[in-house]
Design a protein around this motif. Structure first.
Motif, PDB file in Angstrom:
ATOM      1  N   ARG A  85       0.691  -1.020  -0.176  1.00 63.43           N
ATOM      2  CA  ARG A  85       0.086   0.021  -0.334  1.00 63.43           C
ATOM      3  C   ARG A  85       0.758   1.271   0.205  1.00 63.43           C
ATOM      4  NH1 ARG A  85      -2.191   1.463   4.046  1.00 63.43           N
ATOM      5  NH2 ARG A  85      -4.098   1.932   3.534  1.00 63.43           N
ATOM      6  N   LEU A  86       0.676   2.434  -0.390  1.00 57.98           N
ATOM      7  CA  LEU A  86       1.103   3.542  -0.454  1.00 57.98           C
ATOM      8  C   LEU A  86       2.870   3.678  -1.371  1.00 57.98           C
ATOM      9  CD1 LEU A  86       0.668   4.986   2.520  1.00 57.98           C
ATOM     10  CD2 LEU A  86      -1.256   5.660   0.994  1.00 57.98           C
ATOM     11  N   ASP A  87       2.166   2.735  -2.570  1.00 59.50           N
ATOM     12  CA  ASP A  87       3.369   2.069  -3.258  1.00 59.50           C
ATOM     13  C   ASP A  87       4.250   1.765  -2.535  1.00 59.50           C
ATOM     14  OD1 ASP A  87       2.827   1.991  -5.597  1.00 59.50           O
ATOM     15  OD2 ASP A  87       2.594   4.257  -5.699  1.00 59.50           O
ATOM     16  N   ARG A  88       4.840   1.610  -1.345  1.00 59.62           N
ATOM     17  CA  ARG A  88       5.894   0.959  -0.894  1.00 59.62           C
ATOM     18  C   ARG A  88       6.224  -0.037  -1.204  1.00 59.62           C
ATOM     19  NH1 ARG A  88       2.921   1.546   4.436  1.00 59.62           N
ATOM     20  NH2 ARG A  88       2.866   3.790   5.231  1.00 59.62           N
ATOM     21  N   ARG A  89       8.077  -0.352  -1.056  1.00 61.37           N
ATOM     22  CA  ARG A  89       8.449  -1.428  -1.763  1.00 61.37           C
ATOM     23  C   ARG A  89       8.405  -2.078  -1.023  1.00 61.37           C
ATOM     24  NH1 ARG A  89      11.638  -0.627  -6.131  1.00 61.37           N
ATOM     25  NH2 ARG A  89      11.099   1.473  -7.447  1.00 61.37           N
ATOM     26  N   TRP A  90       8.994  -4.018  -1.687  1.00 66.51           N
ATOM     27  CA  TRP A  90       8.720  -4.991  -0.842  1.00 66.51           C
ATOM     28  C   TRP A  90       9.586  -5.568  -1.900  1.00 66.51           C
ATOM     29  CZ3 TRP A  90       5.764  -7.397   3.326  1.00 66.51           C
ATOM     30  CH2 TRP A  90       6.751  -8.644   3.788  1.00 66.51           C
ATOM     31  N   SER A  91      10.944  -5.983  -1.225  1.00 67.94           N
ATOM     32  CA  SER A  91      12.114  -6.687  -2.177  1.00 67.94           C
ATOM     33  C   SER A  91      12.404  -8.014  -0.832  1.00 67.94           C
ATOM     34  CB  SER A  91      12.684  -6.622  -2.280  1.00 67.94           C
ATOM     35  OG  SER A  91      13.495  -5.146  -1.316  1.00 67.94           O
ATOM     36  N   LEU A 252      -4.824   9.128   8.213  1.00 69.85           N
ATOM     37  CA  LEU A 252      -5.347   9.093   7.110  1.00 69.85           C
ATOM     38  C   LEU A 252      -5.674   9.986   5.941  1.00 69.85           C
ATOM     39  CD1 LEU A 252      -8.840  10.306   9.648  1.00 69.85           C
ATOM     40  CD2 LEU A 252      -8.191   7.811   9.013  1.00 69.85           C
ATOM     41  N   PRO A 253      -5.637   9.937   4.445  1.00 69.07           N
ATOM     42  CA  PRO A 253      -5.382  10.970   3.764  1.00 69.07           C
ATOM     43  C   PRO A 253      -5.307  12.344   4.166  1.00 69.07           C
ATOM     44  CG  PRO A 253      -6.879   9.137   3.121  1.00 69.07           C
ATOM     45  CD  PRO A 253      -6.422   9.271   4.436  1.00 69.07           C
ATOM     46  N   ASP A 268     -18.975  -2.826   5.783  1.00 63.05           N
ATOM     47  CA  ASP A 268     -18.480  -3.287   3.899  1.00 63.05           C
ATOM     48  C   ASP A 268     -16.817  -3.157   4.046  1.00 63.05           C
ATOM     49  OD1 ASP A 268     -20.724  -1.614   2.786  1.00 63.05           O
ATOM     50  OD2 ASP A 268     -20.117   0.103   4.531  1.00 63.05           O
ATOM     51  N   GLY A 269     -15.926  -3.424   5.426  1.00 69.62           N
ATOM     52  CA  GLY A 269     -14.737  -3.610   6.229  1.00 69.62           C
ATOM     53  C   GLY A 269     -14.043  -2.472   6.594  1.00 69.62           C
ATOM     54  N   ARG A 270     -13.958  -1.646   6.902  1.00 68.27           N
ATOM     55  CA  ARG A 270     -14.034  -0.573   6.998  1.00 68.27           C
ATOM     56  C   ARG A 270     -13.243  -0.917   8.139  1.00 68.27           C
ATOM     57  NH1 ARG A 270     -17.910   4.498   5.766  1.00 68.27           N
ATOM     58  NH2 ARG A 270     -19.513   2.399   7.324  1.00 68.27           N
ATOM     59  N   LEU A 271     -12.683  -0.333   8.915  1.00 65.29           N
ATOM     60  CA  LEU A 271     -12.618  -0.439  10.263  1.00 65.29           C
ATOM     61  C   LEU A 271     -12.853   0.584  11.464  1.00 65.29           C
ATOM     62  CD1 LEU A 271     -10.032  -1.485  12.276  1.00 65.29           C
ATOM     63  CD2 LEU A 271      -9.313  -0.389  12.373  1.00 65.29           C
ATOM     64  N   VAL A 272     -13.886   0.619  12.277  1.00 65.35           N
ATOM     65  CA  VAL A 272     -14.028   1.573  13.263  1.00 65.35           C
ATOM     66  C   VAL A 272     -14.116   1.558  14.311  1.00 65.35           C
ATOM     67  CG1 VAL A 272     -16.343   1.968  14.633  1.00 65.35           C
ATOM     68  CG2 VAL A 272     -16.115   0.385  12.330  1.00 65.35           C
ATOM     69  N   VAL A 273     -12.870   3.174  14.788  1.00 69.62           N
ATOM     70  CA  VAL A 273     -12.591   3.626  15.793  1.00 69.62           C
ATOM     71  C   VAL A 273     -13.598   4.313  16.574  1.00 69.62           C
ATOM     72  CG1 VAL A 273     -10.491   4.822  16.115  1.00 69.62           C
ATOM     73  CG2 VAL A 273     -10.344   3.801  14.115  1.00 69.62           C
ATOM     74  N   VAL A 283     -13.199   3.389   9.490  1.00 68.79           N
ATOM     75  CA  VAL A 283     -11.794   4.370   8.548  1.00 68.79           C
ATOM     76  C   VAL A 283     -11.813   3.608   7.252  1.00 68.79           C
ATOM     77  CG1 VAL A 283      -9.309   4.708   8.507  1.00 68.79           C
ATOM     78  CG2 VAL A 283     -10.676   4.656  10.017  1.00 68.79           C
ATOM     79  N   SER A 284     -11.672   4.134   5.981  1.00 67.29           N
ATOM     80  CA  SER A 284     -11.665   3.268   5.128  1.00 67.29           C
ATOM     81  C   SER A 284     -10.350   2.737   4.220  1.00 67.29           C
ATOM     82  CB  SER A 284     -12.415   3.129   3.552  1.00 67.29           C
ATOM     83  OG  SER A 284     -12.449   4.920   3.557  1.00 67.29           O
ATOM     84  N   ALA A 285      -9.219   3.978   4.926  1.00 68.64           N
ATOM     85  CA  ALA A 285      -7.947   3.815   3.576  1.00 68.64           C
ATOM     86  C   ALA A 285      -7.596   4.718   4.828  1.00 68.64           C
ATOM     87  CB  ALA A 285      -8.223   4.418   2.761  1.00 68.64           C
ATOM     88  N   GLY A 286      -5.913   4.776   4.962  1.00 65.52           N
ATOM     89  CA  GLY A 286      -5.765   4.658   6.083  1.00 65.52           C
ATOM     90  C   GLY A 286      -4.468   3.897   6.425  1.00 65.52           C
ATOM     91  N   ASP A 287      -3.251   4.277   6.575  1.00 67.13           N
ATOM     92  CA  ASP A 287      -2.464   3.354   7.562  1.00 67.13           C
ATOM     93  C   ASP A 287      -2.453   3.656   9.284  1.00 67.13           C
ATOM     94  OD1 ASP A 287       0.389   2.586   6.370  1.00 67.13           O
ATOM     95  OD2 ASP A 287       1.261   4.182   7.189  1.00 67.13           O
ATOM     96  N   ILE A 288      -2.254   2.344   9.500  1.00 63.15           N
ATOM     97  CA  ILE A 288      -2.406   1.994  11.273  1.00 63.15           C
ATOM     98  C   ILE A 288      -1.748   1.325  11.949  1.00 63.15           C
ATOM     99  CG2 ILE A 288      -3.893   1.025  12.490  1.00 63.15           C
ATOM    100  CD1 ILE A 288      -6.302   2.538  11.451  1.00 63.15           C
TER     101      ILE A 288
END
Length: 294
Positions: A85-91, A252-253, A268-273, A283-288
């Motif tokens: 997510r957020l275009d982070r690299r994974w190698s 959040l964005p 809807d798969g959202r995290l409720v805070v 929360v539908s999008a964001g870093d937790i």
């Protein structure tokens, strides 16, 4: 997408001098994987293994655009530009993990608003498969991280990235650290199945278990029209989610932040805070971030 040199571009089942010299990290057995996974009436319709690629998600999305059938699986022995997510690299080093993407076409029977459950579904499937094949308790950090316990601490051992590929297709990618040693970790907070004392590090066995589990969960979910409650997906995700019941910081964005207790994953798969002022915020999008010491 670069076409591999031997059709369909897969490394041979038997090691040969040169590239396959690390006996602790043998190549995947392509023919056995195909025999065990591509079955009449089953979800998986093709399975290719490439020696190295930038991103299996990018490559499989290109195949999807070319009309590839649902159930295509693309596995890389080494992924040089894998994305989270957020275009982070994974190698990771070659053959040290499982890096694959699958092509899904849920069809008109699944409303588009329920496609957001696919990365959560994949997390449940991976955790279920690893519990059986590796004997490792894999927890889920919302929305897409796979956690294992190393020396009493939660460590990220894998991640999931789902991306739309045209009007009716979704490509879901999984990256999982299998045999990484402590001195090979990209960051000290990362983990691997080896460091979590898995009973098996055989990547063929693990990949078969994960894909069979994914086929089961996806089948249940699609039969239920993508309904997370009727398919029992919401229940399973809630049971395996390490984020719930924790104090979290949601980044959040737009640079906003939300701090509170993660109390639920909604329909809807959202995290409720739940914030300290008594408010409930889906929360539908964001870093937790799991806040330590809470």
């Amino acid at each position: 997408m670069t076409e591999p040199h031997n059709h369909p571009g897969n490394p041979p089942d038997r090691p040969h001098p040169g590239r396959w010299t690390d006996l602790e990290r043998p190549p995947l057995g392509l023919r056995a994987l195909r025999r065990g996974l591509i079955l009449p009436g089953g979800l998986w319709t093709s399975l290719d293994v490439v020696e190295a690629t930038g991103s299996t998600n990018t490559d499989l999305a290109a195949r999807a655009a070319g009309g590839a059938a649902e159930g295509a699986v693309l596995v890389a022995e080494e992924q040089t530009a894998g994305r989270g997510r957020l275009d982070r690299r994974w190698s990771a080093p070659a053959r040290s993990g499982i890096f694959f993407s699958v092509l899904l076409r849920p069809g008109p029977g699944v409303p588009v608003e329920r496609l957001g459950w696919l990365p959560l579904l994949t997390g449940v499937a991976v955790a279920t498969g690893l519990a059986r094949a590796a004997g490792v308790d894999t927890a889920l950090k919302w929305p897409n991280d796979l956690l294992v316990t190393v020396d009493g601490e939660e460590r990220k051992a894998g991640g999931i990235l789902a991306e739309r590929a045209g009007a009716d297709a979704v490509v879901v990618g999984v990256g999982l650290n299998v045999s990484l040693r402590a001195d090979e970790l990209p960051v000290p907070t990362a983990g691997s199945l080896a460091l979590a004392n898995a009973v098996s590090l055989d990547r063929d066995t693990l990949l078969r278990a994960v894909l069979r589990s994914l086929e089961r969960w996806y089948g249940q979910w699609r039969e239920a029209g993508g309904d997370p409650a009727a398919s029992r997906l919401q229940e399973a995700y809630t049971a395996g989610c390490a984020t719930l019941g924790r104090r979290v910081r949601a980044e959040l964005p737009g640079g906003r932040e939300l701090v509170g207790e993660a109390v639920a994953v909604d329909g809807d798969g959202r995290l409720v805070v739940a914030t300290d002022d008594g408010g409930l915020h889906p929360v539908s999008a964001g870093d937790i971030v799991h806040v330590r010491g809470a």
